[in-house]
Design an enzyme around this catalytic site. Sequence first.
Site, short mmCIF file in Angstrom:
data_model
loop_
_atom_site.label_atom_id
_atom_site.label_comp_id
_atom_site.label_asym_id
_atom_site.label_seq_id
_atom_site.Cartn_x
_atom_site.Cartn_y
_atom_site.Cartn_z
N CYS A 124 0.85 -1.19 0.00
CA CYS A 124 0.00 0.00 0.00
C CYS A 124 0.89 1.25 0.00
O CYS A 124 1.85 1.32 0.78
CB CYS A 124 -0.90 -0.01 1.24
SG CYS A 124 -1.84 1.51 1.37
N GLU A 156 3.10 -6.03 8.77
CA GLU A 156 3.38 -4.64 8.36
C GLU A 156 4.51 -4.06 9.20
O GLU A 156 5.41 -3.40 8.68
CB GLU A 156 2.11 -3.78 8.52
CG GLU A 156 2.38 -2.33 8.08
CD GLU A 156 1.30 -1.36 8.55
OE1 GLU A 156 0.11 -1.68 8.46
OE2 GLU A 156 1.68 -0.26 8.99
N THR A 206 -0.11 1.41 10.45
CA THR A 206 -1.23 2.15 9.83
C THR A 206 -2.59 1.87 10.48
O THR A 206 -3.48 2.70 10.44
CB THR A 206 -1.36 1.83 8.33
OG1 THR A 206 -1.46 0.41 8.18
CG2 THR A 206 -0.18 2.34 7.54
N CYS A 230 -3.45 5.28 9.07
CA CYS A 230 -4.16 5.50 7.82
C CYS A 230 -5.55 6.05 8.11
O CYS A 230 -6.25 5.57 9.00
CB CYS A 230 -4.27 4.17 7.10
SG CYS A 230 -5.32 4.25 5.69
FE1 F3S Z 1 -3.35 1.04 3.05
FE2 F3S Z 1 -4.76 2.17 4.85
FE3 F3S Z 1 -5.59 0.02 3.76
S1 F3S Z 1 -2.60 1.86 4.91
S2 F3S Z 1 -3.79 -1.11 3.22
S3 F3S Z 1 -5.34 1.99 2.74
S4 F3S Z 1 -5.81 0.54 5.89
#
Ligand code: F3S
Length: 284
Positions: free
Chosen positions: A99, A129, A167, A195
Site C-alpha cells: 500500500c 506490516e 497504519t 491510515c
Molecule cells: Fe493502506 Fe490504509 Fe488500507 S494503509 S492497506 S489503505 S488501511
Amino acid sequence: MKVLLAKTAGFCFGVKRAVDTVYQQVEENKDCKIYTFGPIIHNDEVIKDMQAKGVTVLEGEEDLPKAKNGIVIIRSHGVPKRICDRMDELGIQYVDATCPFVKKIHKIAMEKAEEGAFLVVIGNPVHPEVEGIMGWAGEDAAVISTAEEAEHLTVPEDRKICVVAQTTFNYNKFKELVEIISKRRYDISVLNTICSATKERQTETARIADRVDAMIVIGDKRSSNTQKLFEICKNACNNTYYIQTLDDLNVNQLRSVETVGITAGASTPNKIIEEVQKNVRINF
Ligand code: F3S
C-alpha cells in the site's frame, strides 16, 4: 428491523489494489505461475478463490527459491527490504503491491536511519506490516505497543527519536504512548502514519454502535483491524457479534432487537458484506 450498514465497511484502497493486482497478474500471465508473499489479505474466502485460480502462497523467505520462474506479488502490508534484495539476487520477477501509505513509512524509516535517528514504531511487533517497516529501519529501531513499554523505552541520549505508527493502530492509544515518550525526551519527531481509512472506519463504526441494539462485525479472526472494530463496538454495544461469514451468524441472537448495525474490516470482501446485509434484512 432497521439495519445500518457502515459506508466504510470492507476493502480499503490498499487492500483492493493488492487484490486487484493478483487477479490482473493471473489474467495477464496465463503461462506463468503467480505467487503471493504471504496471504495477500487476512481473508480465507479470498485466499481460497485465488488458490482455485492457481495462485500459490509463499509462507516465508525460505520458500522464495520455489518462485524462480514465476511472479511474486508483495501484499499491501509490505515486506522488509531484505526480501526485495533476496528476490533480486534470485532473479525473481516481482510486483510490489505494498500500500502506498505503508511504502511512505518505509521511506521515512530509511531516511531516518540514514540521518542517524532512532525509529520507534508504535504497533504490534509480530504484525507483518510492522516487521516490514522494521526491515527498512536499520539495525536498532524499536517497536512498542503498551504504556509500560513506552515508559521503559531506552534510546541513547545522543540519538534523535522519530516515532511512526502501524497504519491500523488505534489513534488514542498512539497519542497516549507518544505523550509518555514526550515527557521523557525532548528531541522527538512524531509522524502520525495511521491510515485515515482505519480512523474513518473506526469513527463511523463507533457512531453506529452507539445507536443500535446489536452490532455485527464481519471479518477474518486474524485481521487486526477487524479485531479493533470489534473492541470499539463491544465498548459501545454489549450485543456485538464477530463473524467471518454469513454461516457464523446466529439468527436467534438478533430476534428481539430493533436496530442492528453492520461493519466490516478492511479485508472483508463486498460479497460477504452484501450476503450478511441481505440476510439480516430478509429474515427480520
Ligand atoms: Fe493502506 Fe490504509 Fe488500507 S494503509 S492497506 S489503505 S488501511
